[in-house]
Design a protein around this motif. Structure first.
Motif, PDB file in Angstrom:
ATOM      1  N   UNK A 122       4.198  54.941  85.876  1.00  0.00           N
ATOM      2  CA  UNK A 122       3.950  55.341  84.504  1.00  0.00           C
ATOM      3  C   UNK A 122       2.874  54.410  83.933  1.00  0.00           C
ATOM      4  N   UNK A 123       2.018  54.963  83.067  1.00  0.00           N
ATOM      5  CA  UNK A 123       0.865  54.193  82.571  1.00  0.00           C
ATOM      6  C   UNK A 123       0.832  54.205  81.047  1.00  0.00           C
ATOM      7  N   UNK A 124       0.808  53.001  80.447  1.00  0.00           N
ATOM      8  CA  UNK A 124       0.704  52.845  78.998  1.00  0.00           C
ATOM      9  C   UNK A 124      -0.705  52.364  78.654  1.00  0.00           C
ATOM     10  N   UNK A 125      -1.374  53.112  77.776  1.00  0.00           N
ATOM     11  CA  UNK A 125      -2.694  52.718  77.273  1.00  0.00           C
ATOM     12  C   UNK A 125      -2.492  52.029  75.921  1.00  0.00           C
ATOM     13  N   UNK A 126      -2.476  50.705  75.946  1.00  0.00           N
ATOM     14  CA  UNK A 126      -2.313  49.888  74.735  1.00  0.00           C
ATOM     15  C   UNK A 126      -3.715  49.607  74.215  1.00  0.00           C
ATOM     16  N   UNK A 127      -4.270  50.547  73.432  1.00  0.00           N
ATOM     17  CA  UNK A 127      -5.716  50.569  73.216  1.00  0.00           C
ATOM     18  C   UNK A 127      -6.239  49.454  72.317  1.00  0.00           C
ATOM     19  N   UNK A 128      -5.394  48.935  71.406  1.00  0.00           N
ATOM     20  CA  UNK A 128      -5.750  47.819  70.528  1.00  0.00           C
ATOM     21  C   UNK A 128      -6.794  48.170  69.480  1.00  0.00           C
ATOM     22  N   UNK A 129      -7.544  49.231  69.642  1.00  0.00           N
ATOM     23  CA  UNK A 129      -8.591  49.589  68.696  1.00  0.00           C
ATOM     24  C   UNK A 129      -9.586  50.504  69.373  1.00  0.00           C
ATOM     25  N   UNK A 130     -10.596  50.952  68.631  1.00  0.00           N
ATOM     26  CA  UNK A 130     -11.646  51.803  69.198  1.00  0.00           C
ATOM     27  C   UNK A 130     -12.740  50.890  69.742  1.00  0.00           C
ATOM     28  N   UNK A 131     -12.537  50.401  70.969  1.00  0.00           N
ATOM     29  CA  UNK A 131     -13.360  49.313  71.496  1.00  0.00           C
ATOM     30  C   UNK A 131     -14.837  49.666  71.578  1.00  0.00           C
ATOM     31  N   UNK A 132     -15.167  50.830  72.140  1.00  0.00           N
ATOM     32  CA  UNK A 132     -16.576  51.210  72.271  1.00  0.00           C
ATOM     33  C   UNK A 132     -17.229  51.349  70.901  1.00  0.00           C
ATOM     34  N   UNK A 133     -16.498  51.908  69.953  1.00  0.00           N
ATOM     35  CA  UNK A 133     -17.042  52.061  68.604  1.00  0.00           C
ATOM     36  C   UNK A 133     -17.183  50.717  67.904  1.00  0.00           C
ATOM     37  N   UNK A 161     -10.428  59.751  79.267  1.00  0.00           N
ATOM     38  CA  UNK A 161      -9.606  59.696  80.488  1.00  0.00           C
ATOM     39  C   UNK A 161      -8.356  58.854  80.264  1.00  0.00           C
ATOM     40  N   UNK A 162      -8.511  57.718  79.592  1.00  0.00           N
ATOM     41  CA  UNK A 162      -7.366  56.838  79.346  1.00  0.00           C
ATOM     42  C   UNK A 162      -6.312  57.544  78.495  1.00  0.00           C
ATOM     43  N   UNK A 163      -6.771  58.243  77.475  1.00  0.00           N
ATOM     44  CA  UNK A 163      -5.845  58.916  76.556  1.00  0.00           C
ATOM     45  C   UNK A 163      -5.129  60.077  77.230  1.00  0.00           C
ATOM     46  N   UNK A 164      -5.877  60.901  77.942  1.00  0.00           N
ATOM     47  CA  UNK A 164      -5.282  62.106  78.521  1.00  0.00           C
ATOM     48  C   UNK A 164      -4.386  61.794  79.721  1.00  0.00           C
ATOM     49  N   UNK A 165      -4.590  60.634  80.344  1.00  0.00           N
ATOM     50  CA  UNK A 165      -3.757  60.252  81.490  1.00  0.00           C
ATOM     51  C   UNK A 165      -2.563  59.385  81.103  1.00  0.00           C
ATOM     52  N   UNK A 166      -2.549  58.915  79.853  1.00  0.00           N
ATOM     53  CA  UNK A 166      -1.502  57.972  79.450  1.00  0.00           C
ATOM     54  C   UNK A 166      -0.152  58.667  79.287  1.00  0.00           C
ATOM     55  N   UNK A 167       0.891  58.005  79.773  1.00  0.00           N
ATOM     56  CA  UNK A 167       2.249  58.470  79.513  1.00  0.00           C
ATOM     57  C   UNK A 167       2.684  58.055  78.115  1.00  0.00           C
TER      58      UNK A 167
END
Length: 405
Positions: A122-133, A161-167
């Motif tokens: 299982x994969x958690x995307x803990x994005x922390x913010x809009x990094x590229x932006x 990809x990170x968002x759509x693949x995240x559990x």
């Protein structure tokens, strides 16, 4: 027992690692998860703090692995850092039969998606913010130039990809959650998004007592009748030093004994170079660098705190930890709008929210100070005790983990 691998490009020996990673992972370990942490450590900080971090992780039944951070040659170094982290993560997943891979921010999420596809974690995307932006908005990536435009577009594709693949997706603000859900490729998708703001360790940032204030002022060289305005954190790209100094100049006109305390690791010259332009005397400025343990000690000298951050599109996804920490100590704050969910803090009665930075806006902020000072320290702390406490953050992470178990 479920096995968790938390991957971070930030080091546990960094201040951020000790304040925003370890406390949460300790809480999860105590709740019954077997936690493995993989981080990328700066050699100088590793040498200084390895014994401290090792003791903390061992005491809390956390297995800590790390690779070394490199800074040159510039582009190749990042590729090498990523390759080392990925190889080490693969070894850990194979050896420990990891159930959940928790990736902090964007760089490590490349690894998380790979591990999910290859090993079924299982994969958690803990994005922390809009990094590229953030990179674009700060000017670090000038998208008028083809190289940075291509880099920005590449990372926005990776973000998809990170968002759509995240559990599960962890966002820092409700504003970010709503924005993500509005994106075209997220329409009609069942995205699991948990909002967990940057929380304060309420025990570490304890309520300031009159004695605490007296001790802090004595250590810093302030008198009992000084009116101490404070700033906590870095000075640089996002932090509006000129505007804070302009406000302090107006405060000084109203409160003749006003002093401006900076608790920061940034270079003193960066602050001192602005004083003449802003017509602020160096005699009214105190700049100190503080360890994590010293931060609350020094900050308790404050009567009021300033925290001005450049508003931008990407900042809707930011959750400044220092705001919660300052309020936890019972210190009122003057903030500006346009940063994450800070508008919610105005309900505390101990926060004044600037709409802009005109002279008129700043004068209104000065006018607000007597009312801000009427709030009791206990009331101020109570306003953030639930939503922004470390315990609440751990509880929300546990809800995510339990949902994936």
């Amino acid at each position: 027992m479920k096995q968790i691998l938390f991957i971070s490009y930030d080091g546990l020996t960094d201040p951020l690692g000790q304040s925003q990673i370890l406390p949460y992972m300790i809480g999860l370990s105590k709740a019954g998860y077997k936690v493995h942490i993989l981080s990328c450590e700066k050699p100088s900080r590793l040498e200084q703090f390895i014994d401290v971090v090792s003791a903390i992780t061992k005491l809390n039944n956390i297995v800590w692995s790390y690779t070394l951070f490199t800074s040159s040659p510039p582009i190749l170094a990042k590729m090498l850092d990523f390759r080392r982290l990925k190889n080490k993560a693969i070894q850990i997943v194979k050896r420990e039969k990891i159930d959940i891979v928790h990736c902090r921010s964007y760089v490590t999420s490349n690894i998380g998606v790979y591990l999910k596809r290859r090993f079924g974690c299982k994969y958690i995307f803990d994005m922390r913010g809009f990094w590229a932006d953030e990179r674009k908005d700060s000017g670090a990536w000038d998208t008028q130039r083809w190289f940075y435009r291509a880099l920005y577009n590449s990372y926005k594709n990776k973000e998809r990809k990170f968002i759509l693949n995240a559990d599960y997706i962890i966002a820092l603000t409700s504003a970010a959650k709503l924005e993500i859900e509005s994106w075209d490729y997220c329409q009609n998708k069942f995205l699991k998004i948990q909002v967990i703001p940057c929380c304060a360790d309420m025990e570490h940032f304890s309520l300031a007592t009159p004695m605490d204030k007296e001790i802090a002022r004595e250590r810093l060289g302030f008198s009992a009748d000084d009116f101490v305005v404070s700033y906590l954190g870095s000075i640089g790209t996002w932090y509006l030093l000129d505007e804070m100094l302009q406000l302090f100049k107006l405060i000084k006109q109203r409160y003749q004994k006003a002093k401006f305390l900076f608790v920061t690791h940034s270079l003193e010259d960066l602050i001192l170079s602005k004083l003449n332009t802003c017509r602020v005397s160096e005699n009214d400025i105190k700049i100190v660098s503080a360890s994590r343990n010293e931060v609350p000690v020094f900050m308790k000298a404050s009567d009021i705190n300033l925290s001005f951050i450049k508003p931008s599109y990407s900042k809707m996804a930011s959750s400044p930890t220092k705001n919660a920490e300052v309020l936890a100590m019972g210190i009122p704050i003057i903030l500006n709008r346009g940063i994450g969910d800070v508008e919610e803090m105005i309900q505390s009665g101990a926060v004044y929210m600037l709409s802009g930075f005109t002279t008129e806006d700043l004068v209104y902020a000065v006018d607000s100070i007597p009312e801000l000072l009427q709030s009791s320290t206990a009331q101020i702390r109570l306003s953030v005790a639930e939503e922004y406490s470390l315990e609440n953050g751990i509880k929300k992470y546990l809800a995510v983990y339990n949902n994936l178990s």
